[in-house]
Design a protein around this motif. Sequence first.
Motif, PDB file in Angstrom:
ATOM      1  N   LEU A   6       0.818  -1.096  -0.027  1.00  0.00           N
ATOM      2  CA  LEU A   6       0.004  -0.067   0.094  1.00  0.00           C
ATOM      3  C   LEU A   6       0.732   1.098   0.066  1.00  0.00           C
ATOM      4  O   LEU A   6       1.620   1.392   0.791  1.00  0.00           O
ATOM      5  CB  LEU A   6      -0.865   0.046   1.181  1.00  0.00           C
ATOM      6  N   ILE A   7       0.567   2.124  -0.974  1.00  0.00           N
ATOM      7  CA  ILE A   7       1.294   3.537  -0.936  1.00  0.00           C
ATOM      8  C   ILE A   7       0.552   4.449  -0.930  1.00  0.00           C
ATOM      9  O   ILE A   7      -0.798   4.278  -1.425  1.00  0.00           O
ATOM     10  CB  ILE A   7       2.206   3.410  -2.326  1.00  0.00           C
ATOM     11  N   GLY A   8       0.883   5.682  -0.581  1.00  0.00           N
ATOM     12  CA  GLY A   8      -0.068   6.873  -0.806  1.00  0.00           C
ATOM     13  C   GLY A   8       0.407   7.947   0.166  1.00  0.00           C
ATOM     14  O   GLY A   8       1.247   7.586   0.915  1.00  0.00           O
ATOM     15  N   ILE A   9       0.013   9.090   0.258  1.00  0.00           N
ATOM     16  CA  ILE A   9       0.427  10.092   1.117  1.00  0.00           C
ATOM     17  C   ILE A   9       0.070   9.827   2.506  1.00  0.00           C
ATOM     18  O   ILE A   9      -0.843   9.287   3.020  1.00  0.00           O
ATOM     19  CB  ILE A   9      -0.232  11.494   0.711  1.00  0.00           C
ATOM     20  N   MET A  10       0.861  10.492   3.592  1.00  0.00           N
ATOM     21  CA  MET A  10       0.676  10.171   4.877  1.00  0.00           C
ATOM     22  C   MET A  10      -0.820  10.543   5.063  1.00  0.00           C
ATOM     23  O   MET A  10      -1.433  11.413   4.742  1.00  0.00           O
ATOM     24  CB  MET A  10       1.447  10.990   5.778  1.00  0.00           C
ATOM     25  N   GLY A  11      -1.498   9.703   6.037  1.00  0.00           N
ATOM     26  CA  GLY A  11      -2.833   9.864   6.300  1.00  0.00           C
ATOM     27  C   GLY A  11      -4.037   9.595   5.274  1.00  0.00           C
ATOM     28  O   GLY A  11      -5.258   9.430   5.604  1.00  0.00           O
ATOM     29  N   CYS A  12      -3.502   8.901   4.326  1.00  0.00           N
ATOM     30  CA  CYS A  12      -4.539   8.206   3.246  1.00  0.00           C
ATOM     31  C   CYS A  12      -5.217   7.019   3.719  1.00  0.00           C
ATOM     32  O   CYS A  12      -6.083   6.577   3.115  1.00  0.00           O
ATOM     33  CB  CYS A  12      -3.874   7.941   1.873  1.00  0.00           C
ATOM     34  N   MET A  76       3.661   1.193   3.471  1.00  0.00           N
ATOM     35  CA  MET A  76       4.950   1.877   3.008  1.00  0.00           C
ATOM     36  C   MET A  76       4.715   3.380   3.542  1.00  0.00           C
ATOM     37  O   MET A  76       3.561   3.953   3.778  1.00  0.00           O
ATOM     38  CB  MET A  76       5.324   1.881   1.409  1.00  0.00           C
ATOM     39  N   GLY A  77       5.862   3.941   3.942  1.00  0.00           N
ATOM     40  CA  GLY A  77       6.019   5.168   4.193  1.00  0.00           C
ATOM     41  C   GLY A  77       5.477   5.982   2.905  1.00  0.00           C
ATOM     42  O   GLY A  77       5.657   5.710   1.833  1.00  0.00           O
ATOM     43  N   GLY A  78       5.052   7.292   3.324  1.00  0.00           N
ATOM     44  CA  GLY A  78       4.520   8.241   2.223  1.00  0.00           C
ATOM     45  C   GLY A  78       5.418   8.571   1.055  1.00  0.00           C
ATOM     46  O   GLY A  78       5.079   9.012   0.123  1.00  0.00           O
ATOM     47  N   GLY A  79       6.661   8.660   1.574  1.00  0.00           N
ATOM     48  CA  GLY A  79       7.655   9.058   0.553  1.00  0.00           C
ATOM     49  C   GLY A  79       8.700   8.094  -0.083  1.00  0.00           C
ATOM     50  O   GLY A  79       9.625   8.651  -0.617  1.00  0.00           O
ATOM     51  N   VAL A  80       8.203   6.901   0.140  1.00  0.00           N
ATOM     52  CA  VAL A  80       8.973   5.757  -0.310  1.00  0.00           C
ATOM     53  C   VAL A  80       9.102   5.933  -1.985  1.00  0.00           C
ATOM     54  O   VAL A  80      10.279   5.667  -2.539  1.00  0.00           O
ATOM     55  CB  VAL A  80       8.598   4.445   0.182  1.00  0.00           C
ATOM     56  N   ILE A  81       8.474   6.490  -2.582  1.00  0.00           N
ATOM     57  CA  ILE A  81       8.265   6.638  -4.101  1.00  0.00           C
ATOM     58  C   ILE A  81       8.981   7.614  -4.396  1.00  0.00           C
ATOM     59  O   ILE A  81       9.377   7.952  -5.867  1.00  0.00           O
ATOM     60  CB  ILE A  81       6.862   6.728  -4.539  1.00  0.00           C
ATOM     61  N   LEU A 128       2.984  18.359  -0.638  1.00  0.00           N
ATOM     62  CA  LEU A 128       3.447  16.863  -0.694  1.00  0.00           C
ATOM     63  C   LEU A 128       2.530  16.046  -1.881  1.00  0.00           C
ATOM     64  O   LEU A 128       3.207  15.466  -2.661  1.00  0.00           O
ATOM     65  CB  LEU A 128       3.339  16.081   0.521  1.00  0.00           C
ATOM     66  N   ASP A 129       1.216  16.361  -1.809  1.00  0.00           N
ATOM     67  CA  ASP A 129       0.371  15.867  -2.765  1.00  0.00           C
ATOM     68  C   ASP A 129       0.857  16.272  -4.209  1.00  0.00           C
ATOM     69  O   ASP A 129       1.073  15.289  -5.196  1.00  0.00           O
ATOM     70  CB  ASP A 129      -1.238  16.197  -2.487  1.00  0.00           C
ATOM     71  N   LYS A 130       1.199  17.360  -4.465  1.00  0.00           N
ATOM     72  CA  LYS A 130       1.451  18.011  -5.634  1.00  0.00           C
ATOM     73  C   LYS A 130       2.947  17.520  -6.132  1.00  0.00           C
ATOM     74  O   LYS A 130       2.946  16.907  -7.187  1.00  0.00           O
ATOM     75  CB  LYS A 130       1.565  19.617  -5.607  1.00  0.00           C
ATOM     76  N   GLU A 131       3.801  17.312  -5.163  1.00  0.00           N
ATOM     77  CA  GLU A 131       5.053  16.533  -5.765  1.00  0.00           C
ATOM     78  C   GLU A 131       4.893  15.208  -5.831  1.00  0.00           C
ATOM     79  O   GLU A 131       5.749  14.619  -6.697  1.00  0.00           O
ATOM     80  CB  GLU A 131       5.866  17.025  -4.316  1.00  0.00           C
ATOM     81  N   ARG A 132       4.030  14.405  -5.184  1.00  0.00           N
ATOM     82  CA  ARG A 132       4.121  12.897  -5.163  1.00  0.00           C
ATOM     83  C   ARG A 132       3.117  12.238  -5.911  1.00  0.00           C
ATOM     84  O   ARG A 132       3.204  11.045  -6.391  1.00  0.00           O
ATOM     85  CB  ARG A 132       4.073  12.492  -3.653  1.00  0.00           C
ATOM     86  N   ARG A 133       1.886  12.846  -6.306  1.00  0.00           N
ATOM     87  CA  ARG A 133       0.980  12.285  -6.917  1.00  0.00           C
ATOM     88  C   ARG A 133       1.062  11.734  -7.995  1.00  0.00           C
ATOM     89  O   ARG A 133       0.855  10.456  -8.430  1.00  0.00           O
ATOM     90  CB  ARG A 133      -0.305  13.227  -7.195  1.00  0.00           C
TER      91      ARG A 133
END
Length: 163
Positions: A6-12, A76-81, A128-133
């Motif tokens: 499971l991946i995604g931003i923190m709090g997802c 996974m942690g939110g920034g692993v990607i 973070l969402d803009k950076e990682r989506r």
Amino acid sequence: MSNIVLIGIMGCGKSTVGKALAKALQYQFIDADDYLVDKYQMSIPDMFAISEDYFRDRESACLDDFVSKDHSVIAMGGGVIKRAENHPKLKKIGKVIYLDRSIEDIVNDVDTAGRPLLKDGAEKLYALDKERRALYEAVADVQLINDGSVEDMVAKIKDHWED
């Protein structure tokens, strides 16, 4: 390979949904952040205090450990990607599911204490969402909108898992 990643931003909802999914599938649940803290005997805020690279190096090293897991749901942690080198590792671990939850819902739920990247306030989530989506979308085998109950998400994931 019978793992769900499971991946995604923190709090997802990775940990909350992941625990419920693991129980439903009778799989082991692994929170990658907890695993990292246990392995290195250091808190995430303490690792970040050294540097974000210090933390990310250890996070990447943990992915190698997960490849040998079987019948696990791994949150996974939110920034692993953020590191391109991690993308093929995530795919090697298992089926990658991006839990996509609206930032508004996360802001209403997330406790920023203990979240080093949110020390300046929850508005950081939008950045973070803009950076990682796009990275989440590129790595994921499946993207699911998390806009319902935990049980709804477990059912959605099971539907895609059994495909």
